[in-house]
Design a protein around this motif. Sequence first.
Motif, mmCIF file in Angstrom:
data_model
loop_
_atom_site.group_PDB
_atom_site.id
_atom_site.type_symbol
_atom_site.label_atom_id
_atom_site.label_comp_id
_atom_site.label_asym_id
_atom_site.label_seq_id
_atom_site.Cartn_x
_atom_site.Cartn_y
_atom_site.Cartn_z
ATOM 1 N N ARG A 133 0.316 5.504 -7.733
ATOM 2 C CA ARG A 133 1.283 4.855 -6.855
ATOM 3 C C ARG A 133 0.615 4.449 -5.547
ATOM 4 O O ARG A 133 0.883 4.987 -4.486
ATOM 5 N N ASN A 134 -0.289 3.515 -5.681
ATOM 6 C CA ASN A 134 -0.983 2.980 -4.510
ATOM 7 C C ASN A 134 -1.389 1.544 -4.828
ATOM 8 O O ASN A 134 -0.988 0.995 -5.848
ATOM 9 N N PHE B 271 0.800 -1.223 0.000
ATOM 10 C CA PHE B 271 0.000 0.000 0.000
ATOM 11 C C PHE B 271 0.835 1.276 0.000
ATOM 12 O O PHE B 271 0.438 2.281 -0.547
ATOM 13 N N LEU B 272 1.957 1.234 0.692
ATOM 14 C CA LEU B 272 2.607 2.498 1.020
ATOM 15 C C LEU B 272 3.933 2.707 0.302
ATOM 16 O O LEU B 272 4.118 3.691 -0.400
ATOM 17 N N MET C 11 2.460 16.575 1.850
ATOM 18 C CA MET C 11 3.897 16.779 1.961
ATOM 19 C C MET C 11 4.247 18.084 1.266
ATOM 20 O O MET C 11 3.753 18.368 0.184
ATOM 21 N N ARG D 113 9.572 -1.073 11.825
ATOM 22 C CA ARG D 113 10.425 -0.052 11.232
ATOM 23 C C ARG D 113 11.721 0.175 11.988
ATOM 24 O O ARG D 113 12.444 1.102 11.687
ATOM 25 N N ASP E 150 9.775 3.505 5.882
ATOM 26 C CA ASP E 150 8.498 3.266 6.548
ATOM 27 C C ASP E 150 8.427 4.068 7.852
ATOM 28 O O ASP E 150 8.172 3.529 8.926
ATOM 29 N N PRO E 151 8.714 5.362 7.768
ATOM 30 C CA PRO E 151 8.801 6.134 9.003
ATOM 31 C C PRO E 151 7.433 6.383 9.609
ATOM 32 O O PRO E 151 6.420 6.344 8.929
ATOM 33 N N CYS E 152 7.423 6.625 10.905
ATOM 34 C CA CYS E 152 6.201 6.970 11.599
ATOM 35 C C CYS E 152 6.375 8.383 12.119
ATOM 36 O O CYS E 152 7.102 8.616 13.069
ATOM 37 N N PHE E 153 5.759 9.330 11.473
ATOM 38 C CA PHE E 153 5.882 10.709 11.919
ATOM 39 C C PHE E 153 4.773 11.014 12.897
ATOM 40 O O PHE E 153 3.613 10.836 12.582
ATOM 41 N N PRO F 92 4.426 0.515 -3.909
ATOM 42 C CA PRO F 92 3.851 1.055 -5.144
ATOM 43 C C PRO F 92 4.774 2.062 -5.849
ATOM 44 O O PRO F 92 4.827 2.095 -7.087
ATOM 45 N N PHE G 190 12.229 8.883 1.581
ATOM 46 C CA PHE G 190 11.880 8.716 3.000
ATOM 47 C C PHE G 190 10.868 7.602 3.237
ATOM 48 O O PHE G 190 10.835 6.987 4.287
ATOM 49 N N ARG G 191 10.095 7.306 2.209
ATOM 50 C CA ARG G 191 9.104 6.253 2.392
ATOM 51 C C ARG G 191 9.735 4.868 2.558
ATOM 52 O O ARG G 191 9.177 3.979 3.179
#
Lengths: 485, 152
Positions: free
Chosen positions: A127-128, A110-111, A467, A387, A451-454, A114, A447-448
């Motif tokens: 892109r999904n 999903f994230l 973004m 992550r 798999d960061p958690c902001f 893609p 940055f994706r």
Amino acid sequence: MKTVLIDPITRLEGHGKISIFLDDNGNVANAYLQIPELRGFERFSQGRRAEDMPQITSRICGVCPVAHHMASAKALDDAFNVEPTSTAKKIRELMYCGYVIYDHILHFYFLGGPDFIVGPDAPPDKRNIFGVIEKAGIDIGKEVIKHRAFGQKITAIIGGKATHPVCGLPGGVSKPISKEEQKEIESMAESCVNFAKLSLKLFDDIVLSNKEYVDMILSDPYTLNTYNMGLVDENNKLNFYDGMIRVTDQKGKEFLKFDVKDYYKHIVEHVEEWSYVKFPYLKKIGWKGFKDGEDSGIYRVGPLGRLNACEGMATPLADKEYKRFYETLGGKPVNSTLSFHWARLIELLYASERALELIRDPEITSKDIRNPVGEPDEGFGVVEAARGTLIHHYKLDKNGLIEKANLIVATTNNAGAINMSIRDAAKGVIKNGKIDNGLLNKVEMAFRAYDPCFACATHTMPGGMPMEIKIYNHKGEIIETLRQG
Amino acid sequence: MNKTIIIGVGNPILGDDAVGIEVVKNLRNKISNPSIDIVEAYTGGFNLLDMFIGYEKAIIIDAIVSADSAGEVKKINLNELPKNHSWNPHAVSLYEALRLAEKLGEDRIPKEIIVLAVMIPSIQLEFREGLSSIVREAIPKAIDETLREVNN
């Protein structure tokens, strides 16, 4: 000034922005990622009953409560001076495998994936997962949903609740696994192993067989020669649930191996005035700014960090894939940020195989699931969140109340590297004042991959926060603002 | 399975973000019909889909940041929900999850999905329990709106 507005309606997780500064030739001098940090957890936990911490900390993040729950339960084992029973450890690790399975599936399909499967130049609305289905077929979509749900179901059966587990207690878990549950989990885990193999094949067919993609994976803007960190078992094999924290250097050699109790002897947090987020680094090497190489203490965690920090996978199929990963990408360590995606799929296979091993273990249905607790003092807990490395550290008073709590979350460990990856991706597409149209995509991909958690947890619905990238010239004037949803 | 589910969404330890949870807690005393399920969800996106699949009607109560209309309660159309990847790259939006379920031929999606939003004044970044007064005062209205949707 040009503003590109693609889709203003996004889920709001907090303000975030990227600022790129150009030098007087119009090339990238610096880039800064600014993200909000949820505050006040330490104060919030003070005076609370320690045994409530696995529930409280699992509220920190609505996406990955299992990792916090488990790190917390482990910190409590330590704080109450009790070792969980052998069955309890296996039950916990099995539940944890379920979490890794669904979280990695979600990220890949999903994230993050893609960007890659559908292609780096595809428009954002392709892109999904829908773009993935278009490219790989609707049956893949059905398998994705099914196995994500299996991962979730495994954690729900053991955890007692669908998203927020309630099973982890100091010294063990709250309920055993019944024979019926064993059967159900076994068939789901078996299916997940096959799905992981299918996912790796998909990656082969769509990504690795395409020279352009492989070249992009290995290209300079997506390469960082940092240290790597991850949990390993007694044979230096990757482990999500338990073990020693191992750090390897730029040549793939062991640099440090330590128990979580010693984390503050090895990890220090650097503060930058422009950022809410702190930047951890290796104390022995020191902070040398946003630089990679052996003289800079910045390290990476998460799927790629873990693969680099260990010496193989403890399950047969994943170990085969592990070897192939390094053979294909030019030996160890692999420093290509975009190879996080491949590493994630290898971990999906490992977590599935490991779940199957654990559920077939005759001890898994034993009722011996908890040991009595001792006197409270101080406790450390560590797990590998999907992550990256996650550490909980509590000090308790004699009544078992929290005096002090400190957490180092996975994305924080990666904060320095993420910032550099953004800068380098921007360098690749901004040349002599000319800004390539692919800037947003390329930066987003960088940055994706982590798999960061902001701002873990804020799931307040949107006012619209895409973004945003602001580009400044050498005089500090904004010359362009770009936005992507 | 019951026909209607009411889901309060929020983070119980993140200030005003908890308002959806508080609304459904209060609703439990006001709804005695055993065919209505009332649940609290400390999560979003895909996990919400898991919760309401199989029901005929789903009512979701969540917080939305809006400095101008803080304290108001609004009904949100599904197509106003976030459509794309969020800036936070690791949460899948409810909209995306729903669309995917439709595409894959899922036939247990509720016929009616209603989102009620309580407007909160700002993004919540500090861990604390308890709502600000403007948000707390919106709870009775949110309850009335929810009851109206239940009976509709």
